[in-house]
Design a protein around this motif. Structure first.
Motif, PDB file in Angstrom:
ATOM      1  N   ASN A   4     -15.550 -71.284  52.846  1.00  0.00           N
ATOM      2  CA  ASN A   4     -14.473 -72.955  52.919  1.00  0.00           C
ATOM      3  C   ASN A   4     -13.592 -71.102  53.058  1.00  0.00           C
ATOM      4  N   CYS A   5     -12.477 -71.594  54.768  1.00  0.00           N
ATOM      5  CA  CYS A   5     -11.298 -70.462  55.380  1.00  0.00           C
ATOM      6  C   CYS A   5     -10.483 -71.080  54.454  1.00  0.00           C
ATOM      7  N   SER A   6      -9.513 -70.499  54.100  1.00  0.00           N
ATOM      8  CA  SER A   6      -8.592 -71.317  53.327  1.00  0.00           C
ATOM      9  C   SER A   6      -7.247 -71.628  53.646  1.00  0.00           C
ATOM     10  N   SER A   7      -7.409 -71.212  55.206  1.00  0.00           N
ATOM     11  CA  SER A   7      -6.304 -71.659  56.064  1.00  0.00           C
ATOM     12  C   SER A   7      -6.698 -72.888  56.291  1.00  0.00           C
ATOM     13  N   CYS A   8      -8.016 -72.912  57.257  1.00  0.00           N
ATOM     14  CA  CYS A   8      -8.242 -74.446  58.039  1.00  0.00           C
ATOM     15  C   CYS A   8      -9.457 -75.223  57.229  1.00  0.00           C
ATOM     16  N   GLY A   9      -9.525 -74.462  56.285  1.00  0.00           N
ATOM     17  CA  GLY A   9     -10.992 -75.351  55.438  1.00  0.00           C
ATOM     18  C   GLY A   9     -12.635 -75.378  56.360  1.00  0.00           C
ATOM     19  N   VAL A  10     -12.253 -74.664  57.400  1.00  0.00           N
ATOM     20  CA  VAL A  10     -13.887 -74.686  58.319  1.00  0.00           C
ATOM     21  C   VAL A  10     -14.302 -73.498  57.303  1.00  0.00           C
ATOM     22  N   GLN A  11     -15.960 -74.259  57.819  1.00  0.00           N
ATOM     23  CA  GLN A  11     -16.883 -73.219  56.941  1.00  0.00           C
ATOM     24  C   GLN A  11     -17.103 -72.048  57.850  1.00  0.00           C
ATOM     25  N   ARG A  29     -10.332 -65.890  54.922  1.00  0.00           N
ATOM     26  CA  ARG A  29      -9.561 -66.690  56.889  1.00  0.00           C
ATOM     27  C   ARG A  29     -11.058 -66.121  57.410  1.00  0.00           C
ATOM     28  N   CYS A  30     -11.104 -66.849  58.933  1.00  0.00           N
ATOM     29  CA  CYS A  30     -12.355 -66.931  59.593  1.00  0.00           C
ATOM     30  C   CYS A  30     -11.174 -66.173  60.468  1.00  0.00           C
ATOM     31  N   THR A  31     -12.533 -66.320  61.668  1.00  0.00           N
ATOM     32  CA  THR A  31     -11.966 -64.902  62.822  1.00  0.00           C
ATOM     33  C   THR A  31     -10.966 -65.974  63.558  1.00  0.00           C
ATOM     34  N   HIS A  32     -11.414 -67.341  63.694  1.00  0.00           N
ATOM     35  CA  HIS A  32      -9.892 -67.640  64.108  1.00  0.00           C
ATOM     36  C   HIS A  32      -9.063 -67.893  63.646  1.00  0.00           C
ATOM     37  N   CYS A  33      -8.693 -67.721  62.595  1.00  0.00           N
ATOM     38  CA  CYS A  33      -7.007 -68.376  61.616  1.00  0.00           C
ATOM     39  C   CYS A  33      -6.500 -66.854  61.610  1.00  0.00           C
ATOM     40  N   ARG A  34      -7.731 -65.983  61.689  1.00  0.00           N
ATOM     41  CA  ARG A  34      -6.845 -64.227  61.612  1.00  0.00           C
ATOM     42  C   ARG A  34      -5.937 -64.307  63.537  1.00  0.00           C
TER      43      ARG A  34
HETATM   44 ZN   LIG Z   1      -9.653 -70.888  58.678  1.00  0.00          ZN
END
Ligand SMILES: [Zn+2]
Length: 49
Positions: A4-11, A29-34
């Protein structure tokens, strides 16, 4: 492995994982949030870029 991404919560399967500067807990952090520099919040409440 999904996390789970710590920023947006998405898996996400593509993520960066690093220790939080305050507590050393792992932040995901997912690549999107980065890409959009989404802030993250550590379990201790620290908010970082
Ligand atoms: Zn994210």
């Amino acid at each position: 492995m999904l996390k789970n991404c710590s920023s947006c919560g998405v898996q996400t399967r593509q993520y960066a994982e690093f220790p939080a500067p305050d507590t050393g807990e792992m932040i995901v952090r997912c690549t999107h949030c980065r890409k959009i520099s989404n802030p993250y919040r550590t379990p201790a409440g620290l908010i970082g870029p």
